[in-house]
Scaffold this active site. Structure first.
Site, PDB file in Angstrom:
ATOM      1  N   CYS A  75      -2.744   5.151 -10.684  1.00 51.34           N
ATOM      2  CA  CYS A  75      -2.409   4.856  -9.404  1.00 51.34           C
ATOM      3  C   CYS A  75      -1.791   6.217  -8.758  1.00 51.34           C
ATOM      4  CB  CYS A  75      -1.505   4.077  -8.490  1.00 51.34           C
ATOM      5  SG  CYS A  75      -1.639   4.192  -6.838  1.00 51.34           S
ATOM      6  N   ASN A  76      -2.127   7.329  -8.612  1.00 47.48           N
ATOM      7  CA  ASN A  76      -2.006   8.614  -8.546  1.00 47.48           C
ATOM      8  C   ASN A  76      -0.953   8.801  -7.446  1.00 47.48           C
ATOM      9  OD1 ASN A  76      -3.990  11.010  -9.875  1.00 47.48           O
ATOM     10  ND2 ASN A  76      -5.268   9.131  -9.659  1.00 47.48           N
ATOM     11  N   THR A  77      -1.464   7.684  -6.167  1.00 47.63           N
ATOM     12  CA  THR A  77      -0.381   8.079  -4.970  1.00 47.63           C
ATOM     13  C   THR A  77       1.050   8.060  -5.323  1.00 47.63           C
ATOM     14  OG1 THR A  77      -2.226   7.461  -3.484  1.00 47.63           O
ATOM     15  CG2 THR A  77      -0.290   7.891  -2.639  1.00 47.63           C
ATOM     16  N   ALA A  78       1.477   6.982  -5.969  1.00 51.25           N
ATOM     17  CA  ALA A  78       2.377   5.925  -6.513  1.00 51.25           C
ATOM     18  C   ALA A  78       3.314   6.982  -7.236  1.00 51.25           C
ATOM     19  CB  ALA A  78       2.250   3.970  -7.224  1.00 51.25           C
TER      20      ALA A  78
ATOM     21  N   ASP B 127       0.858  -0.900  -0.266  1.00 50.04           N
ATOM     22  CA  ASP B 127      -0.136   0.055   0.269  1.00 50.04           C
ATOM     23  C   ASP B 127       0.638   1.122   0.059  1.00 50.04           C
ATOM     24  OD1 ASP B 127      -1.762   2.185   1.819  1.00 50.04           O
ATOM     25  OD2 ASP B 127      -2.883   1.393   0.676  1.00 50.04           O
TER      26      ASP B 127
END
Length: 232
Positions: free
Chosen positions: A83-86, A48
């Site tokens: 995935c933006n957070t990635a 995560d």
């Protein structure tokens, strides 16, 4: 010469499927042979990203690096991540990747500037994305003012995001609409759906608010990069 796409996926699987679907639907093609060759590594075992950023959880980069190597070795000419957070880890991935990445964040910020000028945008995303400031930086570089959720609003968003990831059918539409209304009252003229689960909610809830979907933006950028035309 036409190029091929490598999708570094699994973050999450439904978001990966959504990006693939949008690339296919947005590519101007008259038959199967007119479509882009796409390689997908849907590695749902990547740790995560929000937990890694905020709580010192397992570093996802080794698993992401494995995907980079696999995708580049089988023929991908460019890499994209749904995935933006990635994208917090993108600088590290670029250092080891033999082929280029297209940044979802940079393309989205550019789209916001071109479509809405300096109108403030409401940024919706994971807590990792919001607190890390990665979208704020991209938007600032384009001169786009940004309004982020407060702590309570962010809690609602995270519950919805992880609800989509888990396949929950108990998604609180009313709470989501309340967050949007509160952010509009603070000056947000439109919204960035800055987590790849949020466009799925937009479709599910039939939202009327004007939104920029980074998944769609990324799909269009990848299509163009590979030498194909985007369907009007």
């Amino acid at each position: 010469m036409k190029k091929s796409i490598g999708i570094l996926g699994g973050m999450g699987p439904l978001a990966t499927a959504d990006l693939f679907k949008k690339i296919v639907l947005l590519t101007k093609a008259g038959c199967d042979n007119d479509h882009i060759r796409i390689y997908i590594d849907d590695n749902a075992q990547i740790p995560d990203r929000t937990t890694a950023i905020l709580e010192g959880g397992t570093d996802p980069v080794p698993a992401m690096t494995d995907s980079v190597k696999k995708l580049s070795s089988i023929g991908a000419d460019v890499l994209i991540m749904p995935c933006n957070t990635a994208h917090y880890f993108l600088p590290r991935l670029k250092e080891i990747s033999p082929i280029p990445f297209i940044s979802m964040l940079e393309e989205t910020a550019r789209t916001c500037r071109e479509s809405h000028g300096d109108t403030p945008v409401g940024l919706l995303g994971t807590t990792g994305t919001i607190r890390s400031g990665i979208y704020h930086k991209a938007l600032e570089e384009q001169g786009v003012p940004c309004i982020a959720p407060d702590e309570e609003q962010q809690k609602v968003l995270m519950e919805l995001i992880y609800g989509v990831k888990s396949g929950s059918e108990n998604l609180d539409e009313g709470a989501f609409r309340k967050v949007l209304q509160q952010m509009k009252e603070k000056g947000a003229g439109y919204f960035i759906l800055g987590c790849t689960e949020l466009p799925i909610l937009q479709e599910l809830f039939h939202l009327e608010e004007e939104c920029v979907d980074p998944t769609t933006v990324l799909a269009k950028a990848a299509i163009t990069y590979c030498g194909y035309s985007v369907k009007e």
